[in-house]
Design a protein around this motif. Structure first.
Motif, PDB file in Angstrom:
ATOM      1  N   UNK A 181       0.890  -1.154  -0.143  1.00  0.00           N
ATOM      2  CA  UNK A 181      -0.128  -0.009   0.030  1.00  0.00           C
ATOM      3  C   UNK A 181       0.755   1.198   0.033  1.00  0.00           C
ATOM      4  N   UNK A 182       1.980   1.226   0.408  1.00  0.00           N
ATOM      5  CA  UNK A 182       2.843   2.299   0.582  1.00  0.00           C
ATOM      6  C   UNK A 182       3.637   2.684  -0.724  1.00  0.00           C
ATOM      7  N   UNK A 183       4.292   1.435  -1.260  1.00  0.00           N
ATOM      8  CA  UNK A 183       5.051   1.581  -2.316  1.00  0.00           C
ATOM      9  C   UNK A 183       4.471   1.126  -3.772  1.00  0.00           C
ATOM     10  N   UNK A 184       3.237   0.380  -3.573  1.00  0.00           N
ATOM     11  CA  UNK A 184       2.918  -0.125  -4.937  1.00  0.00           C
ATOM     12  C   UNK A 184       3.375  -1.436  -5.515  1.00  0.00           C
ATOM     13  N   UNK A 185       4.728  -1.865  -4.875  1.00  0.00           N
ATOM     14  CA  UNK A 185       5.468  -3.043  -5.231  1.00  0.00           C
ATOM     15  C   UNK A 185       4.770  -4.261  -4.639  1.00  0.00           C
ATOM     16  N   UNK A 190       2.830 -14.114  -5.847  1.00  0.00           N
ATOM     17  CA  UNK A 190       1.463 -14.528  -5.112  1.00  0.00           C
ATOM     18  C   UNK A 190       0.153 -13.832  -5.915  1.00  0.00           C
ATOM     19  N   UNK A 191       0.607 -12.539  -6.326  1.00  0.00           N
ATOM     20  CA  UNK A 191      -0.625 -11.765  -7.097  1.00  0.00           C
ATOM     21  C   UNK A 191      -0.184 -11.780  -8.464  1.00  0.00           C
ATOM     22  N   UNK A 200      -6.176  -7.385  -2.375  1.00  0.00           N
ATOM     23  CA  UNK A 200      -5.708  -7.754  -1.043  1.00  0.00           C
ATOM     24  C   UNK A 200      -5.413  -6.660   0.013  1.00  0.00           C
ATOM     25  N   UNK A 201      -4.891  -5.766  -0.361  1.00  0.00           N
ATOM     26  CA  UNK A 201      -4.614  -4.425   0.594  1.00  0.00           C
ATOM     27  C   UNK A 201      -5.883  -4.000   0.907  1.00  0.00           C
ATOM     28  N   UNK A 202      -6.992  -4.172   0.158  1.00  0.00           N
ATOM     29  CA  UNK A 202      -8.235  -3.613   0.563  1.00  0.00           C
ATOM     30  C   UNK A 202      -9.005  -4.392   1.515  1.00  0.00           C
ATOM     31  N   UNK A 246     -16.562  -5.226  -2.132  1.00  0.00           N
ATOM     32  CA  UNK A 246     -16.290  -6.746  -2.244  1.00  0.00           C
ATOM     33  C   UNK A 246     -15.365  -7.099  -0.986  1.00  0.00           C
ATOM     34  N   UNK A 247     -14.518  -6.023  -0.822  1.00  0.00           N
ATOM     35  CA  UNK A 247     -13.453  -6.258   0.543  1.00  0.00           C
ATOM     36  C   UNK A 247     -14.370  -6.443   1.700  1.00  0.00           C
ATOM     37  N   UNK A 248     -15.475  -5.652   2.103  1.00  0.00           N
ATOM     38  CA  UNK A 248     -16.068  -5.794   3.273  1.00  0.00           C
ATOM     39  C   UNK A 248     -17.193  -6.948   3.092  1.00  0.00           C
TER      40      UNK A 248
END
Length: 540
Positions: A181-185, A190-191, A200-202, A246-248
């Protein structure tokens, strides 16, 4: 080369690298650094590379030695995820590609700053006052790096390289999804795509109890990498709401608290429901009781506990944590576990388990244990106003503000700073240093040291002889800059793992109810008819 023959630095070189973060994060970091440097009166020259990276050059009138330059650049790296501090971490080989240089991928470094302005900046350079202002603005990051180095020095080995050491310092206890979430990397193994990575972040943020407004807030704050995973603002605006829904939904489905087993435990450990007697206190009565208890705490209990040294300091914060929990839950019967209190106070749960009985004895009836822990349930405590203090509580005026246990920022600054800040924040008038020493019961050197540190971080300021709270100070933002939020999140994650392991151990001894229908189905033919002797003879 960045460093001179003696290791000193004439220009600070900030390398925003696309190998550390996505291009969107690099652009966001560059904008934030430009704003921060301009606010401190620091002039700079900027260029960009064909790969999407950027360089900011800060020329100096007075050369800095290698350690001072490295300290500043590493502090700036804590505010910009894409900033690579390695050029200033290698005194002998640190180098950077300057404007006009050929790039390895083709093309050249292109100067962004107008040539005449760049010439003027390089000719006049930045005075020491501007660098001092920058150092003041980076005080939280500098303090965080000093604390992390001291912590890492205890466990560092001779084989560790400087790069690995700095990576460990910057990473800290940050989780992989928060780093994404901080870098975008993200981990490509895995993804498979940015879409899966951002989902995954959400999901992670949804499971942590975030709201959509908080996520949107941080897209331009501490988590620009999540915004970069969308690729464009239009795509972000179009998809964020749908993906958050969707995440919720996924989080609610996967929440173990929503799962229901087929069989119920024979030994029910749920708390019994009241069957009569006095009714529960109302919300207003609870808040009034907490206010009265705070009066007794400040007038009597604090002064008695301060004579017990370090243990007394921890006991003072433990009773504050219980009162804060009591006000939040609006109940005088607390069944909060040691690990929950440990996370609130920044202590170890074993320390909390040792302090609770001591607090029961020292509180003179304010805190009473009414039930022992059983299975997954914690000890149950009752908080009440002792009869001998009821008149005192009514005669004293309630104090302004809320009571806290340990706010995240004080996990770094320490318990003494928390008490000093509380003395300024909740006092009926702005106190002097002597009044803070007298009311807190701590030594003059400890109080003055805490005042200097908090004044340097912009949390408080001196108005004549009196101390006041800075209205512009944001304690949560300061806690993030000091790394306290990461430490708190790591503490919560550790508690969850330990609690899950403990519950799994307890479940081994739980009996389950097996119904008769699960052993025998009357509609299914289970009778076996043995063959007759003739059939056996023919088969032979």
């Amino acid at each position: 080369m960045v460093h001179g023959a003696d290791g000193s630095v004439a220009t600070l070189c900030l390398d925003l690298d696309t190998t550390k973060a996505l291009k969107g994060v690099v652009d966001s970091d560059a904008a934030n650094l430009r704003s921060k440097l301009s606010a401190c009166g620091v002039t700079f020259v900027e260029d960009f590379s064909p790969s999407g990276g950027r360089h900011l050059y800060i020329p100096l009138q007075e050369r800095l030695n290698a350690s001072e330059a490295r300290e500043l650049v590493e502090a700036l790296a804590l505010t910009a995820a894409s900033l690579d501090p390695s050029p200033h971490q290698n005194v002998t080989d640190g180098c950077i590609r300057v404007p006009g240089s050929a790039h390895k991928s083709g093309g050249h470094q292109v100067l962004i700053t107008p040539l005449s302005q760049a010439y003027n900046v390089l000719r006049n350079r930045n005075p020491a006052a501007s660098i001092a202002a920058l150092r003041t603005a980076l005080a939280p990051e500098l303090a965080r790096n000093h604390a992390l180095r001291a912590r890492q020095a205890k466990t560092a080995t001779a084989q560790g390289t400087a790069a690995a050491h700095m990576l460990q310092i910057n990473a800290g206890s940050e989780t992989a999804l928060r780093r994404t979430a901080r870098t975008g990397v993200y981990d490509a193994a895995r993804y498979k795509s940015p879409s899966e990575a951002r989902m995954a972040v959400l999901n992670h943020f949804s499971a942590c109890g975030w709201t959509l407004a908080q996520v949107q807030n941080e897209l331009t704050g501490q988590f620009p990498g999540l915004a970069a995973l969308y690729g464009s603002i239009e795509k972000q605006n179009r998809l964020l709401g749908q993906e958050w829904a969707k995440a919720q939904t996924w989080t609610q489905k996967s929440d173990p608290r929503e799962r229901r087993g087929k069989y119920a435990s024979i030994n029910n450990t749920s708390p019994t429901q009241p069957t009569g007697g006095a009714p529960n206190l109302s919300s207003a009565a609870i808040h009034q009781l907490v206010n009265d208890l705070e009066n007794v705490l400040y007038a009597v209990l604090d002064h008695r506990l301060k004579d017990r040294g370090r243990e007394g300091l921890s006991l003072r914060f433990l009773i504050r944590a219980l009162l804060a929990y009591m006000r939040t839950k609006e109940t005088d019967v607390l069944d909060v576990g040691c690990r929950t209190l440990a996370a609130a106070m920044g202590k170890h749960h074993v320390t909390i388990a040792r302090l609770l009985p001591a607090l029961v004895d020292a509180s003179e009836g304010m805190l009473t244990k009414v039930a022992d822990a059983r299975h997954k349930a914690a000890d149950v405590y009752l908080i009440q106003l002792p009869e001998q203090y009821q008149q005192l509580a009514r005669e004293l005026t309630w104090r302004k503000g809320k009571i806290y246990s340990i706010r995240p920022v004080f996990r770094v600054l320490g318990d003494i700073s928390a008490l000093v800040y509380e003395a300024i924040e909740r006092d009926r008038h702005s106190p002097t240093s002597a009044e803070i020493i007298r009311s807190s019961g701590m030594s003059r050197s400890a109080v003055e040291k805490a005042l200097v540190v908090m004044e340097g971080l912009g949390m408080i300021y001196r108005d004549g002889r009196r101390w006041r709270i800075s209205a512009t100070a944001n304690l949560r933002a300061l806690a993030e800059r000091l790394g306290a939020i990461e430490d708190y999140q790591a503490h919560i994650s550790r508690n969850r793992r330990e609690r899950a392991a403990w519950h799994a151990y307890l479940d081994r001894f739980v009996e389950v109810r097996v119904d008769e229908s699960d052993l025998f189905d009357p509609e299914r033919e289970e009778h076996w008819t043995p063959p007759d002797d003739a059939a056996l003879w023919l088969a032979a």
